[in-house]
Scaffold this active site. Structure first.
Site: not given
Length: 136
Positions: A85, A130, A126-127
């Site tokens: 990241c 977040h 993944h995003e």
């Protein structure tokens, strides 16, 4: 506008809130910031540029897609992988789905639903992590 990348784990671990049409500029800032970091980044979440809103950008090959309030509606084909990241040093193990269906609002505030797989699905997951404050 190109924004500074946030590396503060405390800030990144806080959940984001729903985006509104007033947050369109944040999507444009994500476009500019991803373009400026293209050689080492394939996606970003708004908290990575200091904004706690549910907005991500994902490189889908030829285009970058900004997603406002993305929600993963379905996933299949779980597997283990390692990810890095831009906001963190090193790589970490995580689990992802090979194929997902994601629903989001586009720049025109129209609902979109898209099936993605492989690398693109991994970036979206993944995003979206977040946005919930989950850090790999």
């Amino acid at each position: 506008m190109v924004k500074q990348i946030v590396r503060d784990v405390f800030f990144l671990s806080q959940p984001s809130e729903a985006a509104t049409e007033a947050d369109i500029q944040v999507g444009k800032d994500l476009q500019d910031t991803l373009a400026a970091n293209r050689e080492r980044c394939v996606g970003m979440a708004a908290n990575m540029i200091g904004v706690k809103k549910n907005i991500i950008i994902v490189n889908m090959g030829l285009i970058d897609v900004v997603m406002f309030n993305p929600v993963i509606r379905a996933g299949s084909g779980r597997y283990e992988t390692e990810e890095g990241c831009l906001s963190l040093d090193g790589v970490r193990k995580t689990e992802r789905y090979q194929e997902i269906e994601v629903e989001y609002l586009d720049f025109n505030w129209k609902k979109q639903r898209q099936k993605v797989s492989g690398w693109t699905a991994q970036i979206v997951q993944h995003e979206v992590d977040h946005l919930t404050g989950k850090i790999i």
